[in-house]
Design a protein around this motif. Structure first.
Motif, short mmCIF file in Angstrom:
data_model
loop_
_atom_site.label_atom_id
_atom_site.label_comp_id
_atom_site.label_asym_id
_atom_site.label_seq_id
_atom_site.Cartn_x
_atom_site.Cartn_y
_atom_site.Cartn_z
N LEU A 140 23.68 -38.74 -30.42
CA LEU A 140 22.42 -38.02 -30.37
C LEU A 140 22.65 -36.51 -30.31
CD1 LEU A 140 20.45 -40.32 -27.91
CD2 LEU A 140 19.91 -39.95 -30.32
N MET A 141 23.65 -36.08 -29.53
CA MET A 141 23.96 -34.65 -29.46
C MET A 141 24.40 -34.13 -30.83
SD MET A 141 25.87 -33.92 -25.84
CE MET A 141 25.10 -34.23 -24.25
N GLU A 142 25.16 -34.91 -31.55
CA GLU A 142 25.62 -34.48 -32.87
C GLU A 142 24.46 -34.37 -33.86
OE1 GLU A 142 28.58 -37.20 -34.22
OE2 GLU A 142 30.21 -36.17 -33.16
N GLU A 143 23.54 -35.33 -33.82
CA GLU A 143 22.53 -35.45 -34.88
C GLU A 143 21.23 -34.71 -34.58
OE1 GLU A 143 22.01 -39.62 -35.55
OE2 GLU A 143 23.91 -39.80 -36.65
N ALA A 144 21.03 -34.24 -33.35
CA ALA A 144 19.75 -33.62 -32.99
C ALA A 144 19.51 -32.33 -33.77
CB ALA A 144 19.72 -33.34 -31.50
N HIS A 168 15.04 -28.78 -19.81
CA HIS A 168 14.00 -28.69 -18.79
C HIS A 168 14.54 -28.04 -17.52
CE1 HIS A 168 10.79 -31.08 -20.70
NE2 HIS A 168 11.78 -31.73 -21.27
N MET A 169 13.66 -27.28 -16.86
CA MET A 169 13.95 -26.60 -15.59
C MET A 169 15.18 -25.70 -15.74
SD MET A 169 12.65 -28.85 -12.39
CE MET A 169 13.84 -30.18 -12.43
N THR A 170 16.12 -25.77 -14.80
CA THR A 170 17.25 -24.85 -14.81
C THR A 170 18.42 -25.37 -15.64
OG1 THR A 170 18.10 -25.84 -12.77
CG2 THR A 170 16.63 -23.95 -12.53
N CYS A 171 18.27 -26.53 -16.23
CA CYS A 171 19.34 -27.10 -17.04
C CYS A 171 19.58 -26.24 -18.28
CB CYS A 171 18.94 -28.52 -17.44
SG CYS A 171 20.20 -29.41 -18.36
N ASP A 172 20.85 -26.13 -18.69
CA ASP A 172 21.16 -25.44 -19.94
C ASP A 172 22.34 -26.10 -20.62
OD1 ASP A 172 23.47 -24.49 -18.72
OD2 ASP A 172 22.72 -22.45 -18.47
N GLU A 173 22.83 -25.46 -21.68
CA GLU A 173 23.84 -26.09 -22.53
C GLU A 173 25.19 -26.27 -21.86
OE1 GLU A 173 23.85 -21.67 -23.78
OE2 GLU A 173 22.44 -23.17 -23.00
N ARG A 174 25.42 -25.62 -20.72
CA ARG A 174 26.70 -25.76 -20.03
C ARG A 174 26.73 -26.93 -19.04
NH1 ARG A 174 26.17 -20.42 -21.38
NH2 ARG A 174 28.07 -19.32 -22.02
N GLN A 175 25.60 -27.59 -18.86
CA GLN A 175 25.52 -28.71 -17.93
C GLN A 175 26.20 -29.95 -18.53
OE1 GLN A 175 24.03 -29.23 -14.71
NE2 GLN A 175 25.20 -31.11 -15.02
N PRO A 176 27.20 -30.51 -17.85
CA PRO A 176 27.83 -31.74 -18.36
C PRO A 176 26.90 -32.95 -18.22
CG PRO A 176 29.25 -30.60 -16.76
CD PRO A 176 27.89 -30.00 -16.65
N PHE A 177 26.92 -33.79 -19.22
CA PHE A 177 26.25 -35.09 -19.18
C PHE A 177 27.34 -36.13 -19.46
CE2 PHE A 177 22.83 -32.16 -19.76
CZ PHE A 177 21.76 -32.73 -19.07
N GLY A 178 27.90 -36.66 -18.38
CA GLY A 178 29.09 -37.49 -18.53
C GLY A 178 30.21 -36.62 -19.06
N PRO A 179 30.93 -37.09 -20.07
CA PRO A 179 32.05 -36.30 -20.61
C PRO A 179 31.62 -35.26 -21.64
CG PRO A 179 31.97 -38.43 -21.70
CD PRO A 179 30.89 -38.45 -20.64
N TYR A 180 30.31 -35.17 -21.90
CA TYR A 180 29.83 -34.29 -22.98
C TYR A 180 28.99 -33.15 -22.43
CZ TYR A 180 31.15 -38.48 -25.54
OH TYR A 180 31.84 -39.56 -26.03
N ARG A 181 29.11 -32.00 -23.13
CA ARG A 181 28.28 -30.84 -22.81
C ARG A 181 27.53 -30.42 -24.06
NH1 ARG A 181 31.31 -25.92 -20.46
NH2 ARG A 181 32.41 -26.16 -22.45
N PRO A 182 26.25 -30.11 -23.94
CA PRO A 182 25.49 -29.69 -25.13
C PRO A 182 26.10 -28.49 -25.84
CG PRO A 182 24.00 -30.21 -23.32
CD PRO A 182 25.40 -30.27 -22.75
N ILE A 183 26.75 -27.60 -25.09
CA ILE A 183 27.30 -26.39 -25.72
C ILE A 183 28.30 -26.73 -26.82
CG2 ILE A 183 29.21 -26.08 -24.08
CD1 ILE A 183 28.63 -23.06 -24.23
N ASP A 184 28.97 -27.87 -26.70
CA ASP A 184 29.96 -28.26 -27.70
C ASP A 184 29.33 -28.82 -28.96
OD1 ASP A 184 32.09 -27.55 -25.96
OD2 ASP A 184 31.88 -29.47 -24.91
N PHE A 185 28.01 -29.00 -28.95
CA PHE A 185 27.29 -29.53 -30.11
C PHE A 185 26.18 -28.58 -30.55
CE2 PHE A 185 28.99 -32.98 -27.61
CZ PHE A 185 29.47 -33.90 -28.52
N LEU A 186 26.26 -27.32 -30.13
CA LEU A 186 25.14 -26.39 -30.26
C LEU A 186 24.94 -25.85 -31.67
CD1 LEU A 186 23.19 -25.46 -28.04
CD2 LEU A 186 24.52 -23.35 -27.83
N GLN A 187 25.98 -25.84 -32.47
CA GLN A 187 25.89 -25.20 -33.79
C GLN A 187 24.80 -25.84 -34.64
OE1 GLN A 187 29.59 -24.99 -35.88
NE2 GLN A 187 28.75 -23.86 -37.62
N GLY A 188 23.91 -24.99 -35.17
CA GLY A 188 22.86 -25.45 -36.06
C GLY A 188 21.63 -26.01 -35.36
#
Length: 319
Positions: free
Chosen positions: A63-67, A73-93
């Motif tokens: 889902l992170m790859e394809e979004a 929401h709230m204070t969450c941002d791309e640096r927050q880990p979700f299990g072994p994955y972080r949104p920042i590593d999938f941010l391009q595009g």
């Protein structure tokens, strides 16, 4: 469009309601990833990391790859880990959205978040209540929603058949932020004047139980902080007379959003005004019922989950 929402914890269950409503009322797809549960409200979940096994975590990666959109929401941002994955590593595009719901860190230090978004070039900003527009200039107000056609959000018949005491509920997530002390003092003062209310203080119970208990009441007291809470929307949808201390700024923004100046809230800005409103409603259950009916009509015409979801869809489509 594929939208992926992220939240450490879902603020008052609002994120899952947005996800469900956009999925229900548009061709777009929304998923929600959460990390924690707080209180015991048992909000509905989508992808809750502590509940997921390896297959679930693999779904999060996909889902992170394809979004197309990352919606935080709230204070969450791309640096927050979700299990072994972080949104920042999938941010391009991806288009990135930050959505604030009045978290105490944001209210206390809005300049920190303003600076962070400037530094990162973020301009797709949402707030959940009009008062927060003052803390995040340039943001758009995205009203919260409730599913008004869900049985728990519909008025309960027969509540006014028994001419007994006025039934008043109050459901504070945090008593210090919801004027609970003033509410209880008002009830106590009225009792000394022989105005006896049947009070249901709904505290720290699963959301379904909370909604069930609210439906049995005549009046809901939200709070007197100047704005409104999700509790207000629930009560209006259920046909309760809803008391809240809306200030001029918030009323004006609501008028702009709905296109009507005929707002259904019963206004009380002080404990004395709250006592007066409760006394009036207790003395005239017919008036109370009429106010509740007005609130339900207001939600159907101006604040349905469909109308609010399409406002969010319009925002997404403009990214």
């Amino acid at each position: 469009m594929r939208i992926l929402m992220f939240a450490v914890n879902d603020p008052a269950g609002t994120a899952i309601q947005f996800a469900k409503a956009v999925n229900r009322h548009s061709a777009h797809s929304v998923r929600l990833i959460t990390l924690e549960t707080r209180y015991t409200h048992a909000w509905e979940k989508d992808l809750h990391v502590p509940d997921l096994g390896p297959d679930g975590m693999e779904e999060i990666r996909i889902l992170m790859e394809e979004a197309d959109v990352f919606h935080f929401h709230m204070t969450c941002d791309e640096r927050q880990p979700f299990g072994p994955y972080r949104p920042i590593d999938f941010l391009q595009g991806k288009a990135v959205v930050h959505h604030h719901h009045g978290h105490h860190e944001f209210r206390s230090h809005p300049e920190v978040f303003q600076a962070k978004y400037r530094e990162r070039g973020r301009s797709n900003l949402l707030v959940s209540t009009p008062d927060l527009l003052k803390l995040l200039p340039g943001a758009r107000w995205q009203p919260n929603l409730v599913p008004i056609d869900d049985p728990l959000f519909k008025p309960l018949g027969g509540r006014f058949d028994d001419p007994g005491r006025l039934k008043v509920c109050h459901s504070p997530t945090r008593r210090d932020l919801k004027n609970t002390k003033e509410f209880l003092r008002a009830v106590s003062n009225l009792a000394r004047r022989k105005v006896h209310l049947n009070v249901d203080l709904i505290d720290d119970v699963p959301n379904d139980q909370c909604l069930t208990r609210k439906r049995r009441c005549h009046v809901l007291f939200d709070h007197m902080q100047g704005y409104y809470g999700v509790s207000s929307l629930e009560g209006l949808s259920q046909g309760l007379a809803v008391i809240a201390g809306l200030d001029v700024w918030n009323r004006d923004r609501i008028v702009e959003f709905t296109g009507t100046s005929d707002l259904p809230w019963v206004t009380a800005r002080t404990q004395q005004e709250l006592e007066a409103r409760l006394n009036e409603l207790s003395a005239d259950l017919g008036l109370c019922q009429a106010m509740g009916d007005e609130g339900r009509r207001f939600m159907e015409k101006y604040w349905s989950d469909r109308l609010v979801a399409l406002r969010l869809v319009e925002f997404y489509e403009g990214l």
